[in-house]
Design a protein around this motif. Structure first.
Motif, mmCIF file in Angstrom:
data_model
loop_
_atom_site.group_PDB
_atom_site.id
_atom_site.type_symbol
_atom_site.label_atom_id
_atom_site.label_comp_id
_atom_site.label_asym_id
_atom_site.label_seq_id
_atom_site.Cartn_x
_atom_site.Cartn_y
_atom_site.Cartn_z
ATOM 1 N N VAL A 66 0.806 -1.262 -0.098
ATOM 2 C CA VAL A 66 0.168 -0.044 0.098
ATOM 3 C C VAL A 66 0.826 1.172 -0.168
ATOM 4 O O VAL A 66 0.520 2.217 -0.478
ATOM 5 C CB VAL A 66 -1.036 0.099 1.220
ATOM 6 N N GLU A 67 1.967 1.212 0.592
ATOM 7 C CA GLU A 67 2.851 2.257 0.846
ATOM 8 C C GLU A 67 3.994 2.875 -0.277
ATOM 9 O O GLU A 67 3.953 3.803 -0.664
ATOM 10 C CB GLU A 67 3.937 1.902 1.870
ATOM 11 N N LEU A 68 3.814 1.525 -1.186
ATOM 12 C CA LEU A 68 4.654 1.674 -2.500
ATOM 13 C C LEU A 68 4.433 3.079 -3.601
ATOM 14 O O LEU A 68 5.272 3.698 -3.614
ATOM 15 C CB LEU A 68 4.436 0.502 -3.202
ATOM 16 N N GLN B 171 -7.235 -8.264 -3.142
ATOM 17 C CA GLN B 171 -7.695 -7.308 -4.112
ATOM 18 C C GLN B 171 -8.246 -6.032 -3.135
ATOM 19 O O GLN B 171 -8.297 -4.941 -3.666
ATOM 20 C CB GLN B 171 -9.216 -7.729 -4.852
ATOM 21 N N ARG B 172 -8.660 -6.330 -2.019
ATOM 22 C CA ARG B 172 -8.704 -5.301 -0.885
ATOM 23 C C ARG B 172 -7.453 -4.500 -0.647
ATOM 24 O O ARG B 172 -7.447 -3.208 -0.691
ATOM 25 C CB ARG B 172 -9.345 -5.659 0.360
ATOM 26 N N ILE B 173 -6.233 -5.138 -0.609
ATOM 27 C CA ILE B 173 -5.060 -4.483 -0.358
ATOM 28 C C ILE B 173 -4.804 -3.484 -1.905
ATOM 29 O O ILE B 173 -4.242 -2.743 -1.595
ATOM 30 C CB ILE B 173 -3.900 -5.470 -0.286
ATOM 31 N N ALA C 139 -4.533 1.340 -4.294
ATOM 32 C CA ALA C 139 -4.850 2.550 -5.382
ATOM 33 C C ALA C 139 -5.375 3.672 -4.878
ATOM 34 O O ALA C 139 -5.255 4.683 -5.467
ATOM 35 C CB ALA C 139 -6.121 1.860 -6.193
ATOM 36 N N LEU C 140 -5.820 3.614 -3.473
ATOM 37 C CA LEU C 140 -6.374 5.000 -3.241
ATOM 38 C C LEU C 140 -5.418 5.771 -2.168
ATOM 39 O O LEU C 140 -5.631 6.944 -1.963
ATOM 40 C CB LEU C 140 -7.586 4.523 -2.167
ATOM 41 N N CYS C 141 -4.210 5.190 -1.793
ATOM 42 C CA CYS C 141 -3.433 5.832 -0.941
ATOM 43 C C CYS C 141 -2.925 7.062 -1.413
ATOM 44 O O CYS C 141 -2.648 8.134 -0.432
ATOM 45 C CB CYS C 141 -2.256 4.804 -0.600
ATOM 46 N N ILE D 265 -9.433 9.824 -9.546
ATOM 47 C CA ILE D 265 -10.295 8.582 -9.961
ATOM 48 C C ILE D 265 -9.690 7.133 -9.922
ATOM 49 O O ILE D 265 -8.464 7.253 -9.828
ATOM 50 C CB ILE D 265 -10.570 8.921 -11.696
ATOM 51 N N LEU D 266 -10.339 6.283 -9.721
ATOM 52 C CA LEU D 266 -10.253 5.093 -9.416
ATOM 53 C C LEU D 266 -10.499 4.204 -10.709
ATOM 54 O O LEU D 266 -11.809 4.254 -11.199
ATOM 55 C CB LEU D 266 -10.830 4.463 -8.341
ATOM 56 N N ILE D 267 -9.467 3.533 -11.264
ATOM 57 C CA ILE D 267 -9.954 2.626 -12.501
ATOM 58 C C ILE D 267 -9.543 1.371 -12.095
ATOM 59 O O ILE D 267 -8.641 0.732 -11.678
ATOM 60 C CB ILE D 267 -8.821 3.149 -13.618
ATOM 61 N N ALA D 268 -10.668 0.534 -12.404
ATOM 62 C CA ALA D 268 -10.832 -1.027 -12.042
ATOM 63 C C ALA D 268 -10.807 -1.713 -13.235
ATOM 64 O O ALA D 268 -11.970 -1.641 -13.963
ATOM 65 C CB ALA D 268 -11.859 -1.140 -11.073
ATOM 66 N N ASP D 269 -9.927 -2.634 -13.613
ATOM 67 C CA ASP D 269 -9.979 -3.461 -14.585
ATOM 68 C C ASP D 269 -10.500 -4.950 -14.353
ATOM 69 O O ASP D 269 -9.362 -5.698 -13.706
ATOM 70 C CB ASP D 269 -8.736 -3.641 -15.605
ATOM 71 N N GLU D 270 -11.732 -5.245 -14.359
ATOM 72 C CA GLU D 270 -12.018 -6.689 -14.161
ATOM 73 C C GLU D 270 -11.761 -6.954 -12.720
ATOM 74 O O GLU D 270 -11.239 -8.028 -12.358
ATOM 75 C CB GLU D 270 -11.579 -7.778 -15.162
ATOM 76 N N PRO D 271 -12.227 -6.078 -11.610
ATOM 77 C CA PRO D 271 -11.622 -6.358 -10.132
ATOM 78 C C PRO D 271 -12.296 -7.593 -9.786
ATOM 79 O O PRO D 271 -11.839 -8.095 -8.677
ATOM 80 C CB PRO D 271 -12.295 -4.904 -9.572
#
Lengths: 254, 267
Positions: A131-133, A175-177, A182-184, A189-195
């Protein structure tokens, strides 16, 4: 190499002459977006063929269509992961074709959060470090990184598992991680490809519910690609694609 | 306290008993009686059963087995991504014969080993799609808190050496499968690991690209790197110094002195 650059500049200059009508409320706007692959001489595939879409702040939009309809290509263009052959993508009023490499990297890190079908977590890093990355690459301070990792791990319900490696987590947890990652950087905008592509129905719906909560509670703008109608209809607006074109737009009651 | 929390605490207590042992300085890694089981519903599946293996410096070993034979479990255990039920995984951590058992290390020690001593290569590359080839290779050095000058020098050197000097600022989506795997190999090498662990590194590649990746492995071996590769592909396994057959979690056969793999199967 130099020739390529020159050609690109000329191409960009020719695009510059087109006056696009920009909506100040739009986070994303695409204009006549096309992506053409030349398979062999004279044989081309139009993965995208004239896409015009507009997504406003706080919208949850899904893109649906069969395999090969151009969904992922569209996401890659909007996410600055690939370049269109013609047409333009504007993110918050800026044409991304005019951005240099550093600006595009900045866009991918700060303006857009990505979620992928296969999660794409770094296997040797813990949930916390994954998440930090993006914050490390965005140059955020250690305090801010620590604060946001904790905040978003809490939002996705995995604070207890911050020390775990991806291999120690279920698909839904991974996927939650990926969503927390993605949000950190708090993207526009959040882009999700077949999540939900790799998850069973129950886990998949949990992920979609989480996305919907993020959309309603944090006013997070979301663009999601899926081939699953049960998932796609949970968005406010559904764009149906076929053969590189949007063939129908459906406003749901969500 | 939940069962899971209890387990974590027990694990930590168990791992806090790390003690160094002396091993042959020419050995990179020695595995003793490694056993790993998984519980699925009411049944227990034995993924690895009393596996023994010693890898010497500069050796290229291929482990061959069909899907479900325990190959990935082995890589995950050796790569500190998963933990065995019993047995030892002793790394020559200083390269001079100081052996530390991965199975009884603290979490912090395991993290260091994973980051600095092991270079992992995966079938699906596992690159971070929003970062360029350069940034993906740089990543383990950033996590290991190496300075920007060192990072730049090392990343550029590795990417140029592997033939990606012109494509280092491309994203994974702009690279072919073979190019992505070369980025992964560079990433695995960036912290100068003791060993490269490769899990089906050519599983997603065509025959020509597979051959190119194997050539890179052979070059690395000739440059002194130690490599353990698991694969189901017998053709590429033949190129290794030693070939070991893994069947249902047990090492059943091993080649001696470059014997063709068909002969090993006949034994």
């Amino acid at each position: 190499m130099r020739k390529e650059k020159k050609e690109k500049k000329q191409e960009m200059a020719s695009q510059e002459t087109i006056d696009y009508e920009l909506d100040p409320n739009a986070i994303i706007q695409t204009f006549d977006l096309a992506k053409i692959y030349n398979i062999t001489e004279g044989v081309e595939i139009r993965a995208l063929n004239g896409i015009n879409i507009e997504i406003k702040k706080g919208e949850f939009v899904s893109v649906m269509g069969p395999s090969g309809s151009g969904k992922t290509t569209l996401l890659n263009m909007i996410g600055a992961l690939d370049n269109p052959t013609t047409g333009a993508v504007y993110i918050r009023g800026t044409n991304i074709a005019y951005m240099d490499d550093a600006q595009r990297t900045n866009l991918r890190l700060n303006e857009i959060g990505f979620i992928f079908q296969f999660y794409n977590l770094v296997p040797v890093l813990s949930a916390y470090e994954n998440v930090e990355l993006p914050m490390i690459f965005a140059g955020r301070s250690k305090e801010e990184r620590n604060r946001n990792v904790k905040k978003f791990l809490d939002i996705v319900g995995l604070s207890e598992k911050s020390d775990h490696l991806p291999s120690e987590l279920s698909g839904g947890e991974q996927q939650r991680i990926a969503i927390a990652r993605a949000l950190c950087n708090e993207p526009s905008i959040l882009i999700a490809d077949e999540p939900t592509g790799e998850l069973d129905t129950v886990k998949g719906m949990e992920i979609i519910r989480l996305l919907r909560e993020l959309n309603l509670e944090l006013n997070q703008t979301i663009l999601m690609v899926t081939h699953d109608p049960a998932v796609g209809t949970l968005a406010e607006r559904m764009l149906k694609m076929r053969d590189g074109k949007i063939i129908e737009t459906i406003t749901t009651n969500n | 306290m939940s069962i899971e929390k209890k387990k974590v605490r027990m694990n930590k207590q168990r791992r806090a008993t790390t003690k160094a042992v002396r091993i042959d300085p020419n050995i990179v890694l020695t595995v003793q009686d490694l056993t790993k089981t998984y519980t699925v519903g009411n049944s227990t599946i034995t993924a690895l059963s009393k596996v023994n293996l010693t890898i010497r410096k500069g050796e290229f070993i291929a482990i061959v087995g069909p899907s479900g034979s325990g190959k990935t479990t082995l890589i995950n255990c050796l790569g500190a991504l998963d933990f065995p039920d019993s047995g030892k995984i002793i790394y020559n951590v200083d390269g001079k014969g100081m052996g530390l058992d991965l199975a009884v290390m603290t979490n912090k020690q395991q993290k260091k080993i994973r980051l600095r001593k092991i270079g992992l290569i995966f079938q699906f590359y596992n690159l971070f799609p929003i970062l360029t080839a350069y940034e993906n290779v740089e990543l383990p050095m950033i996590i290991d808190k190496k300075g920007p000058k060192d990072r730049e020098e090392k990343v550029k050197f590795l990417l140029k050496r592997i033939g990606l000097g012109e494509r280092m600022h491309h994203l994974p989506s702009q690279l072919s499968g073979g190019e992505q795997q070369r980025v992964t190999i560079s990433r695995a090498l960036v912290n100068d690991p003791l060993i490269i662990l490769a899990d089906e590194p050519t599983g997603e590649l065509d025959t020509e690209t597979t051959t190119n990746i194997i050539k890179i492995f052979l070059d690395l071996k000739n440059a002194g790197e130690s490599i353990l590769m698991v694969t189901h592909n017998k053709r590429i396994a033949k190129t290794a110094d030693r070939v070991i057959i893994l069947t249902d979690g047990v090492f059943t056969h091993e080649s001696k002195g470059g014997k063709p793999i068909e002969d090993i199967y006949k034994q």
